[in-house]
Write a protein that holds these residues in place. Structure first.
Motif, short mmCIF file in Angstrom:
data_model
loop_
_atom_site.label_atom_id
_atom_site.label_comp_id
_atom_site.label_asym_id
_atom_site.label_seq_id
_atom_site.Cartn_x
_atom_site.Cartn_y
_atom_site.Cartn_z
N ASN A 177 -47.91 72.73 35.33
CA ASN A 177 -47.88 74.12 34.63
C ASN A 177 -49.27 74.33 33.88
OD1 ASN A 177 -47.69 72.06 32.74
ND2 ASN A 177 -46.29 73.42 31.39
N LEU A 178 -50.08 73.49 33.84
CA LEU A 178 -51.47 73.91 33.45
C LEU A 178 -52.74 74.25 34.21
CD1 LEU A 178 -51.85 71.42 30.10
CD2 LEU A 178 -51.07 74.06 30.18
N ALA A 179 -52.18 73.74 35.66
CA ALA A 179 -53.16 73.88 36.83
C ALA A 179 -53.19 75.38 36.92
CB ALA A 179 -52.62 73.26 38.01
N LYS A 180 -54.47 75.68 37.42
CA LYS A 180 -54.97 77.21 37.72
C LYS A 180 -55.58 77.41 38.86
CE LYS A 180 -53.79 78.45 33.06
NZ LYS A 180 -52.44 78.30 32.95
N PRO A 181 -55.36 78.50 39.54
CA PRO A 181 -56.20 78.89 40.66
C PRO A 181 -57.64 78.74 40.23
CG PRO A 181 -54.36 80.59 40.46
CD PRO A 181 -54.47 79.64 39.09
N GLY A 182 -58.41 78.08 41.22
CA GLY A 182 -59.90 78.01 41.17
C GLY A 182 -60.15 76.39 40.71
N TYR A 183 -59.06 75.59 39.99
CA TYR A 183 -59.56 74.25 39.86
C TYR A 183 -59.48 73.54 41.46
CZ TYR A 183 -57.77 74.82 35.03
OH TYR A 183 -57.62 75.07 33.73
N VAL A 184 -60.08 72.31 41.31
CA VAL A 184 -60.28 71.88 42.54
C VAL A 184 -59.60 70.39 42.60
CG1 VAL A 184 -61.94 70.83 44.30
CG2 VAL A 184 -62.55 72.91 43.27
N LEU A 185 -58.81 70.11 43.50
CA LEU A 185 -58.21 68.71 43.51
C LEU A 185 -59.15 67.41 43.64
CD1 LEU A 185 -55.20 69.47 45.75
CD2 LEU A 185 -55.19 69.22 43.36
N ALA A 186 -58.81 66.31 42.71
CA ALA A 186 -59.93 65.43 42.86
C ALA A 186 -59.10 64.30 43.52
CB ALA A 186 -60.16 64.71 41.31
N LYS A 187 -58.03 64.41 43.90
CA LYS A 187 -56.98 63.55 44.65
C LYS A 187 -56.15 64.34 45.40
CE LYS A 187 -57.14 59.47 41.58
NZ LYS A 187 -56.38 58.47 41.25
N VAL A 196 -43.57 68.57 42.40
CA VAL A 196 -44.85 68.05 42.09
C VAL A 196 -44.96 68.48 40.65
CG1 VAL A 196 -47.53 68.15 42.10
CG2 VAL A 196 -45.86 68.06 44.05
N ASP A 197 -45.10 67.49 39.71
CA ASP A 197 -45.12 67.67 38.23
C ASP A 197 -46.44 67.61 37.60
OD1 ASP A 197 -44.99 65.01 38.51
OD2 ASP A 197 -43.48 64.77 36.78
N GLN A 198 -47.34 66.78 38.35
CA GLN A 198 -48.74 66.52 38.04
C GLN A 198 -49.73 66.71 39.11
OE1 GLN A 198 -48.80 62.53 36.13
NE2 GLN A 198 -47.33 63.08 34.72
N VAL A 199 -51.02 67.13 38.94
CA VAL A 199 -52.07 67.02 39.85
C VAL A 199 -53.19 66.62 39.19
CG1 VAL A 199 -51.35 69.03 41.26
CG2 VAL A 199 -52.64 69.47 39.41
N VAL A 200 -54.17 65.88 40.05
CA VAL A 200 -55.56 65.47 39.45
C VAL A 200 -56.40 66.20 40.05
CG1 VAL A 200 -57.01 63.39 39.46
CG2 VAL A 200 -54.55 62.91 39.68
N VAL A 201 -57.21 66.96 39.08
CA VAL A 201 -58.14 67.73 39.16
C VAL A 201 -59.62 67.49 38.71
CG1 VAL A 201 -56.75 69.99 39.30
CG2 VAL A 201 -57.76 68.85 37.25
N GLU A 202 -60.74 67.88 39.47
CA GLU A 202 -62.14 67.74 39.00
C GLU A 202 -62.43 67.94 37.77
OE1 GLU A 202 -64.71 68.99 42.22
OE2 GLU A 202 -63.72 67.37 43.62
N GLY A 203 -63.33 67.36 37.04
CA GLY A 203 -63.79 67.78 35.57
C GLY A 203 -62.65 67.56 34.73
N GLU A 204 -62.71 68.12 33.51
CA GLU A 204 -61.66 68.09 32.65
C GLU A 204 -61.39 69.41 31.91
OE1 GLU A 204 -61.64 64.93 29.70
OE2 GLU A 204 -62.47 63.52 31.10
N PRO A 205 -60.74 70.11 32.69
CA PRO A 205 -60.27 71.66 32.33
C PRO A 205 -59.40 71.65 31.25
CG PRO A 205 -59.27 71.12 34.39
CD PRO A 205 -60.06 69.89 34.21
N VAL A 206 -58.64 70.61 30.78
CA VAL A 206 -57.70 70.66 29.85
C VAL A 206 -57.97 69.93 28.53
CG1 VAL A 206 -55.14 70.10 29.19
CG2 VAL A 206 -55.79 71.01 31.40
N GLN A 207 -58.17 70.61 27.41
CA GLN A 207 -58.52 69.48 26.09
C GLN A 207 -57.35 68.96 25.88
OE1 GLN A 207 -61.56 69.62 24.77
NE2 GLN A 207 -60.61 68.14 23.27
N THR A 239 -59.62 70.26 47.71
CA THR A 239 -58.96 71.52 48.01
C THR A 239 -58.88 72.59 46.76
OG1 THR A 239 -57.53 70.69 49.67
CG2 THR A 239 -56.88 72.69 48.58
N GLU A 240 -59.19 73.53 46.95
CA GLU A 240 -59.25 74.53 45.70
C GLU A 240 -57.89 75.11 45.65
OE1 GLU A 240 -61.51 78.61 44.19
OE2 GLU A 240 -62.42 77.46 45.25
N LEU A 241 -57.30 75.17 44.44
CA LEU A 241 -55.95 75.54 44.16
C LEU A 241 -55.76 77.06 44.22
CD1 LEU A 241 -54.93 73.16 41.02
CD2 LEU A 241 -54.22 72.92 43.73
#
Length: 112
Positions: A7-17, A47-58, A32-34
């Motif tokens: 629910n915190l993933a946004k379009p533009g985030y990139v999958l790290a896994k 799917v309840d979690q994804v692994v994205v590049e960087g640290e977009p969520v504080q 893959t770009e979301l």
């Protein structure tokens, strides 16, 4: 790299896994770009979690009454006598992950 609730993933985030179905078939590869459509597909798949590049969520400093670091310190204290027990270390790691996801879901996307 950061594991975040879907629910915190946004379009533009990139999958790290990669993201895979329950049977192991990959539906979205690493890098893959979301998109909104892909996020909707993940939601329909359960799917309840994804692994994205960087640290977009504080995740630091946001919680109900105590911050994340204090919770980790408390876990260290509670599990201090079980440092050599692999099962207890697994339980501790699961609790750490749970608290991190809980804090992340309250925090929302990082500023930037």
């Amino acid at each position: 790299m950061q594991k975040i609730p879907l629910n915190l993933a946004k379009p533009g985030y990139v999958l790290a896994k990669p993201v895979a179905r329950a049977d192991g078939m990959v539906v979205a590869a690493q890098g893959t770009e979301l998109t909104e459509a892909l996020l909707d597909k993940f939601d329909m798949m359960g799917v309840d979690q994804v692994v994205v590049e960087g640290e977009p969520v504080q995740t630091e400093g946001v919680s109900s009454g105590t911050n994340y670091d204090q919770r980790l310190q408390r876990l260290d204290h509670l599990f201090r006598k079980h440092a050599q027990d692999p099962w207890m270390n697994q339980v501790k790691a699961l609790l750490q992950h749970y608290f991190k996801m809980k804090v992340a879901s309250k925090a929302g996307p990082a500023e930037g």
